[in-house]
Each structure stands twice: as structure tokens, then as C-alpha cells.
Write a protein that holds these residues in place. Structure first.
Motif, PDB file in Angstrom:
ATOM      1  N   ASP A 121      -1.679  -7.959   2.144  1.00 18.12           N
ATOM      2  CA  ASP A 121      -2.318  -7.499   3.380  1.00 18.12           C
ATOM      3  C   ASP A 121      -1.658  -6.237   3.920  1.00 18.12           C
ATOM      4  O   ASP A 121      -2.330  -5.284   4.320  1.00 18.12           O
ATOM      5  CB  ASP A 121      -2.205  -8.563   4.490  1.00 18.12           C
ATOM      6  CG  ASP A 121      -2.720  -9.891   4.034  1.00 18.12           C
ATOM      7  OD1 ASP A 121      -2.156 -10.911   4.451  1.00 18.12           O
ATOM      8  OD2 ASP A 121      -3.691  -9.908   3.263  1.00 18.12           O
ATOM      9  N   ILE A 122      -0.332  -6.271   3.945  1.00 19.54           N
ATOM     10  CA  ILE A 122       0.422  -5.134   4.496  1.00 19.54           C
ATOM     11  C   ILE A 122       0.208  -3.896   3.640  1.00 19.54           C
ATOM     12  O   ILE A 122      -0.053  -2.802   4.146  1.00 19.54           O
ATOM     13  CB  ILE A 122       1.917  -5.487   4.609  1.00 19.54           C
ATOM     14  CG1 ILE A 122       2.095  -6.572   5.677  1.00 19.54           C
ATOM     15  CG2 ILE A 122       2.745  -4.257   4.909  1.00 19.54           C
ATOM     16  CD1 ILE A 122       3.529  -6.982   5.913  1.00 19.54           C
ATOM     17  N   GLU A 148      -3.257  -2.451   4.222  1.00 17.83           N
ATOM     18  CA  GLU A 148      -3.333  -1.800   5.531  1.00 17.83           C
ATOM     19  C   GLU A 148      -2.622  -0.463   5.504  1.00 17.83           C
ATOM     20  O   GLU A 148      -3.121   0.536   6.033  1.00 17.83           O
ATOM     21  CB  GLU A 148      -2.652  -2.677   6.590  1.00 17.83           C
ATOM     22  CG  GLU A 148      -3.598  -3.376   7.517  1.00 17.83           C
ATOM     23  CD  GLU A 148      -2.848  -4.182   8.576  1.00 17.83           C
ATOM     24  OE1 GLU A 148      -2.950  -5.418   8.534  1.00 17.83           O
ATOM     25  OE2 GLU A 148      -2.170  -3.565   9.419  1.00 17.83           O
ATOM     26  N   MET A 149      -1.459  -0.427   4.888  1.00 18.97           N
ATOM     27  CA  MET A 149      -0.675   0.811   4.832  1.00 18.97           C
ATOM     28  C   MET A 149      -1.375   1.865   3.981  1.00 18.97           C
ATOM     29  O   MET A 149      -1.311   3.065   4.263  1.00 18.97           O
ATOM     30  CB  MET A 149       0.718   0.526   4.258  1.00 18.97           C
ATOM     31  CG  MET A 149       1.618  -0.206   5.234  1.00 18.97           C
ATOM     32  SD  MET A 149       3.199  -0.642   4.505  1.00 18.97           S
ATOM     33  CE  MET A 149       3.995   0.946   4.385  1.00 18.97           C
ATOM     34  N   SER A 208      -4.241   3.298   6.037  1.00 21.55           N
ATOM     35  CA  SER A 208      -3.818   4.138   7.163  1.00 21.55           C
ATOM     36  C   SER A 208      -3.035   5.357   6.689  1.00 21.55           C
ATOM     37  O   SER A 208      -2.736   6.254   7.471  1.00 21.55           O
ATOM     38  CB  SER A 208      -2.927   3.332   8.107  1.00 21.55           C
ATOM     39  OG  SER A 208      -1.677   3.077   7.479  1.00 21.55           O
TER      40      SER A 208
END
Lengths: 112, 79
Positions: A86-87, A90-91, A94
Motif C-alpha cells: 500500500d505504502i 501510494e508513494m 505521489s
């Protein structure tokens, strides 16, 4: 006993800039979350070492104790635990992941 | 043994009281969920720290009873 496993983990993450502890291999992921991180790294053209935790139950438990993180996949960049699927996703979306790689001098291909 | 969405939601709310929790059963099998947790308690914390807060709310159920949980954390919109 745990020290032996931690030593192995330390060795892997020291000798390789980017290491992904995952289920299955990069070529044949065995889990959707692991596949997602492989895909993300491939999209960025990042060279990484894959470690299949399904092949080794000591590593499978050891890496969770090492990171104090209960799940697989786990991505390490220059010995630092960056996160799970997930992280990472997301990274990536972004742009933070690309920034991190740049900061750590890891080559990757910029998005087209 | 699958878990149900309400149990997951309540465990997170109990551990992070000032939060809004949205749980989705990704496959309808009670075994693959996504949890979006919105809380001002996440302020100033890194993503890893925020996720760890949600993980510890589920006290060892992850990779045990609960096979897969996609976690998303964010701050309330009007901060």
C-alpha cells in the motif's frame, strides 16, 4: 537463533541496494500484494533482489520480526524499510518513491 | 477463519478513537479487506507509523485470521 536470521537479512540488504521480500519470485509472484510491488518497481525500471519468503520459513518469520511489521511484501532501499504494497503504491503515485530513489542514488527510468 | 468487517472496524475504532473507518471486503470472502482510516491522530506521523497504528489495532490478527488487509490512512480533510 534469531541472530543468525537477522545476520542473513542484514547481509542481503547491505549487499543489494533494493531488496524485496515477497511471496513467490519476481518472475512468478504468488500473491497480489507482492505482484503489485514487483510491477511498480518494473515500471520504474529499478534493479532489485527478490527474496521468496515461501521458500524459507525462517526468513518469512524473521523479516517480520526484523522490521516489526507483520506482513509481506517488504521493500528495503539502502537497508531502510520503506513499506509494504500500500505504502509503495501510494508513494509511487505521489512521486515520493521516485524522490526517495533519487535521494538514495538508485537508478530508475523516469515516467514517460 | 474469516473475520467480518464490523469486527475489524470496531477494533480499529477502539484503538484509534478519534477516527473514521471504511472497510471494504475486496472479494466477498471475509478474508481480503481494505481499510481506509481517517484520523487526526495520524498528524505528523510517517506512513509506516500510521500503518503500524492500524496494524496494532488488529493485535496480531494480520497474517493469521485476517489474511490480507490493504491499509490506507489519511488526515481529516478540513485540517
Amino acid at each position: 537463533m534469531q541472530n543468525v536470521i537477522f545476520d542473513r537479512i542484514e547481509k542481503d540488504i547491505s549487499n543489494n541496494d533494493v531488496v524485496l521480500y515477497m511471496k513467490g519470485s519476481a518472475e512468478f509472484p504468488q500473491c497480489g500484494f507482492s505482484a503489485l510491488v514487483v510491477q511498480t518497481l518494473s515500471q520504474l525500471g529499478v534493479t532489485f533482489k527478490d527474496v521468496d519468503v515461501l521458500e524459507d520459513k525462517d526468513i518469512r518469520q524473521g523479516i517480520k520480526d526484523y522490521a516489526d511489521w507483520p506482513t509481506i511484501p517488504q521493500l528495503y532501499v539502502k537497508k531502510e524499510f520503506v513499506g509494504g504494497a500500500d505504502i509503495i503504491r501510494e508513494m509511487y503515485e505521489s512521486g515520493e518513491l521516485q524522490d526517495l530513489l533519487t535521494q538514495k542514488n538508485i537508478t530508475f527510468t523516469a515516467a514517460a | 477463519m474469516p473475520m467480518d468487517a464490523k469486527t475489524i472496524e470496531n477494533m480499529i475504532l477502539e484503538s484509534i478513537p478519534d477516527s473514521t473507518v471504511h472497510i471494504e471486503d475486496l472479494r466477498g470472502d471475509g478474508d481480503h479487506y481494505s481499510a481506509h482510516v481517517i484520523s487526526s491522530a495520524f498528524e505528523g506521523k510517517s506512513r509506516i507509523e500510521q500503518h503500524k497504528m492500524v496494524q496494532s489495532a488488529l493485535k496480531g490478527k494480520l497474517d493469521g485470521e485476517l489474511h490480507a488487509l490493504a491499509i490506507q490512512t489519511s488526515l481529516p480533510k478540513n485540517t
